[in-house]
Design an enzyme around this catalytic site. Structure first.
Site, PDB file in Angstrom:
ATOM      1  N   GLY A 167     -10.077  -6.083   8.419  1.00 12.41           N
ATOM      2  CA  GLY A 167      -8.924  -5.469   9.061  1.00 12.41           C
ATOM      3  C   GLY A 167      -8.683  -6.092  10.416  1.00 12.41           C
ATOM      4  O   GLY A 167      -7.990  -7.110  10.549  1.00 12.41           O
ATOM      5  N   ARG A 196      -7.156   2.540  -3.212  1.00  5.97           N
ATOM      6  CA  ARG A 196      -8.101   2.545  -2.088  1.00  5.97           C
ATOM      7  C   ARG A 196      -8.724   3.925  -1.953  1.00  5.97           C
ATOM      8  O   ARG A 196      -8.019   4.944  -1.971  1.00  5.97           O
ATOM      9  CB  ARG A 196      -7.379   2.188  -0.789  1.00  5.97           C
ATOM     10  CG  ARG A 196      -8.348   1.905   0.340  1.00  5.97           C
ATOM     11  CD  ARG A 196      -7.649   1.325   1.542  1.00  5.97           C
ATOM     12  NE  ARG A 196      -8.469   0.270   2.117  1.00  5.97           N
ATOM     13  CZ  ARG A 196      -8.619   0.060   3.416  1.00  5.97           C
ATOM     14  NH1 ARG A 196      -7.972   0.796   4.294  1.00  5.97           N
ATOM     15  NH2 ARG A 196      -9.400  -0.898   3.864  1.00  5.97           N
ATOM     16  N   GLN A 253       0.840  -1.205   0.000  1.00  2.00           N
ATOM     17  CA  GLN A 253       0.000   0.000   0.000  1.00  2.00           C
ATOM     18  C   GLN A 253       0.876   1.256   0.000  1.00  2.00           C
ATOM     19  O   GLN A 253       1.653   1.493   0.932  1.00  2.00           O
ATOM     20  CB  GLN A 253      -0.939   0.049   1.205  1.00  2.00           C
ATOM     21  CG  GLN A 253      -1.987   1.144   0.963  1.00  2.00           C
ATOM     22  CD  GLN A 253      -2.842   1.491   2.146  1.00  2.00           C
ATOM     23  OE1 GLN A 253      -2.336   1.649   3.255  1.00  2.00           O
ATOM     24  NE2 GLN A 253      -4.140   1.638   1.925  1.00  2.00           N
ATOM     25  N   TYR A 282      -5.613  11.399   3.464  1.00  2.00           N
ATOM     26  CA  TYR A 282      -4.217  11.678   3.139  1.00  2.00           C
ATOM     27  C   TYR A 282      -4.093  12.437   1.805  1.00  2.00           C
ATOM     28  O   TYR A 282      -5.075  12.979   1.299  1.00  2.00           O
ATOM     29  CB  TYR A 282      -3.412  10.377   3.171  1.00  2.00           C
ATOM     30  CG  TYR A 282      -3.421   9.743   4.544  1.00  2.00           C
ATOM     31  CD1 TYR A 282      -2.866  10.423   5.640  1.00  2.00           C
ATOM     32  CD2 TYR A 282      -4.014   8.499   4.768  1.00  2.00           C
ATOM     33  CE1 TYR A 282      -2.892   9.862   6.915  1.00  2.00           C
ATOM     34  CE2 TYR A 282      -4.035   7.935   6.038  1.00  2.00           C
ATOM     35  CZ  TYR A 282      -3.469   8.617   7.111  1.00  2.00           C
ATOM     36  OH  TYR A 282      -3.496   8.073   8.369  1.00  2.00           O
TER      37      TYR A 282
HETATM   38  C1  LIG Z   1      -4.381  -0.702  13.584  1.00  2.00           C
HETATM   39  C2  LIG Z   1      -4.958  -0.235  12.283  1.00  2.00           C
HETATM   40  C3  LIG Z   1      -4.131   0.314  11.327  1.00  2.00           C
HETATM   41  C4  LIG Z   1      -4.644   0.717  10.082  1.00  2.00           C
HETATM   42  N1  LIG Z   1      -3.793   1.178   9.124  1.00  2.00           N
HETATM   43  C5  LIG Z   1      -4.251   1.437   7.887  1.00  2.00           C
HETATM   44  C6  LIG Z   1      -3.357   1.752   6.825  1.00  2.00           C
HETATM   45  O1  LIG Z   1      -2.124   1.766   6.984  1.00  2.00           O
HETATM   46  N2  LIG Z   1      -3.909   2.020   5.612  1.00  2.00           N
HETATM   47  C7  LIG Z   1      -5.256   1.998   5.387  1.00  2.00           C
HETATM   48  O2  LIG Z   1      -5.704   2.252   4.268  1.00  2.00           O
HETATM   49  N3  LIG Z   1      -6.123   1.674   6.368  1.00  2.00           N
HETATM   50  C8  LIG Z   1      -5.647   1.364   7.585  1.00  2.00           C
HETATM   51  N4  LIG Z   1      -6.529   0.946   8.566  1.00  2.00           N
HETATM   52  C9  LIG Z   1      -7.948   0.703   8.212  1.00  2.00           C
HETATM   53  C10 LIG Z   1      -8.144  -0.778   7.836  1.00  2.00           C
HETATM   54  O3  LIG Z   1      -7.517  -1.069   6.610  1.00  2.00           O
HETATM   55  C11 LIG Z   1      -9.614  -1.170   7.689  1.00  2.00           C
HETATM   56  O4  LIG Z   1     -10.165  -0.493   6.585  1.00  2.00           O
HETATM   57  C12 LIG Z   1     -10.418  -0.838   8.932  1.00  2.00           C
HETATM   58  O5  LIG Z   1      -9.810  -1.420  10.069  1.00  2.00           O
HETATM   59  C13 LIG Z   1     -11.860  -1.308   8.803  1.00  2.00           C
HETATM   60  O6  LIG Z   1     -11.922  -2.681   8.710  1.00  2.00           O
HETATM   61  P1  LIG Z   1     -12.312  -3.567  10.006  1.00  2.00           P
HETATM   62  O7  LIG Z   1     -13.597  -3.019  10.532  1.00  2.00           O
HETATM   63  O8  LIG Z   1     -12.437  -4.962   9.438  1.00  2.00           O
HETATM   64  O9  LIG Z   1     -11.199  -3.440  10.981  1.00  2.00           O
HETATM   65  C14 LIG Z   1      -6.031   0.586   9.814  1.00  2.00           C
HETATM   66  C15 LIG Z   1      -6.863   0.048  10.805  1.00  2.00           C
HETATM   67  C16 LIG Z   1      -6.356  -0.368  12.008  1.00  2.00           C
HETATM   68  C17 LIG Z   1      -7.258  -0.986  13.032  1.00  2.00           C
END
Ligand SMILES: Cc1cc2nc3c(=O)[nH]c(=O)nc-3n(C[C@H](O)[C@H](O)[C@H](O)COP(=O)(O)O)c2cc1C
Length: 374
Positions: free
Chosen positions: A330, A231, A97, A184
């Site tokens: 996630g 994304r 990413q 971002y």
């Molecule tokens: C600890 C953490 C770090 C994350 N880092 C990123 C990231 O680096 N890039 C991104 O696009 N989304 C990031 N996200 C968002 C996740 O990709 C994901 O879209 C989000 O957690 C929702 O999915 P979930 O409900 O299954 O957790 C992060 C989420 C969490 C919890």
């Protein structure tokens, strides 16, 4: 019969199933280089059909947090190669990413202590970066006042993405995902209430898309459309992204352009269902479904991934209805390295520990076990 656990062709990549591990920053790379611990963590999760790596900064300028493994030095490329080799050895696929935070950074992280570079001169109110505090210790700090990129500098940033794309291929990644979500740099261009430019990247409907499409085109020319995903997070409000009237039109137009380019996928991050996002009073399932329908139609044959509070039932329904092609999880992947098996066999899911999401060592990172009967 669910399609979720059957192989799927995504661009050139043959995925073992339609479950995607969503990108998650874990901030555990002390020198900004992926290492053996990074490798262990991803290898444990390589039964996902596709892993999207944590946000990997494409340049020092693009960095908003310390300890994120980047993709702009030789050491970083070598570091990631360990991870990609290990994921491939297990039969998995992994996209990098590509991250440029724009204004969500701090002078203490930026080259030469400069102001963070953005589309805009507007400060991201309430946004925090992870830099060095007054005592030189790592800590959370309010995002610094940004300096808008000049028109010539935008071209240089596009080239930074191209160099990073070549690096990602050298590091063994199966492709790259442009991080145009979550407030971002790309959203700072796309959002007319944040973009305060007057040049060809200004806030008019056509000009707002220009930067994103230039980056997509330049990377496609370098590594091929089938290795490129993106994304997006329409309606997302993370890091001071106000809503504006033509959000749907903007993303419909962007999706149509992306569809024409034949990229591998569009990955929608639905913050409505994201437990850590600000609550939006207007959010509704109906709005999400309308968005998915419009993007699906506009983007033609492009594969669609959805993330944000995903569940097995939701994934089955949305794939079954033809609204998405792949389902991304996630947080469930943090605490369930064998998530695919657990979903397929209806095994119980472990709950992740939020306190260990960012920073630290193997604890809360690579020490979650696969399912074992009690
Ligand atoms: C600890 C953490 C770090 C994350 N880092 C990123 C990231 O680096 N890039 C991104 O696009 N989304 C990031 N996200 C968002 C996740 O990709 C994901 O879209 C989000 O957690 C929702 O999915 P979930 O409900 O299954 O957790 C992060 C989420 C969490 C919890």
């Amino acid at each position: 019969m669910t399609e979720l656990f059957k192989p799927y062709s995504l661009g050139d990549a043959k995925l073992a199933n339609r479950i995607v591990m969503a990108p998650m920053t874990r901030s555990r790379a002390p020198d900004d280089v992926a290492d053996e611990r990074t490798t262990l963590y991803y290898a444990q999760r390589a039964t996902a059909g596709l892993i999207v790596s944590e946000g990997t900064p494409i340049s020092r300028e693009g960095q908003g947090h310390l300890f994120n493994p980047g993709i702009y030095t030789d050491a970083q490329v070598r570091g990631w190669k360990l991870t990609t080799d290990s994921v491939h050895a297990i039969g998995g696929k992994i996209f990098a990413q590509f991250w440029h935070v724009g204004r969500v950074s701090h002078t203490t992280i930026q080259p030469g202590g400069a102001a963070p570079r953005s589309a805009s001169s507007r400060v991201a109110q309430g946004a925090v970066a992870f830099g060095y505090d007054e005592d030189g210790e790592p800590g959370f700090l309010p995002a610094s006042e940004p300096m808008p990129l000049s028109t010539e500098e935008v071209e240089r940033v596009v080239q930074d993405f191209v160099t990073a794309a070549a690096n990602a291929v050298a590091a063994g990644f199966d492709g790259i995902e442009i991080h145009a979500a979550n407030g971002y740099l790309f959203e700072q261009f796309l959002n007319p209430l944040v973009n305060d430019r007057t040049d060809r990247y200004s806030a008019s409907a056509e000009n707002r898309l220009r930067f994103t499409l230039e980056v997509v085109d330049a990377i496609v020319t370098k590594i091929g459309a089938s290795k490129v995903g993106i994304r997006i997070s329409p309606y997302g409000q993370l890091f001071d992204m106000p809503h504006y009237p033509d959000i749907l039109k903007t993303y419909e137009a962007l999706s149509a352009e992306l569809g024409q380019r034949g990229i591998a996928y569009i990955h929608i991050m639905d913050q409505t269902n994201f437990s850590m996002a600000p609550k939006d009073a207007h959010a509704s399932e109906e709005r999400t479904l309308e968005l998915l329908r419009r993007i699906k139609v506009a983007s033609g044959k492009t594969s669609i991934i959805l993330a944000g509070g995903m569940t097995l039932d939701r994934a089955k329904n949305l794939v079954g209805d033809g609204l998405i092609d792949l389902a991304a999880f996630g947080q469930p992947f943090i605490s369930n390295p064998d998530l695919v098996r657990r979903l397929e066999q209806s095994l119980p899911l472990a709950t992740p520990d939020r306190d260990t999401y960012y920073g630290g060592g193997l604890n809360g990172y690579a020490d979650y076990p696969p399912f074992a009967p009690q």
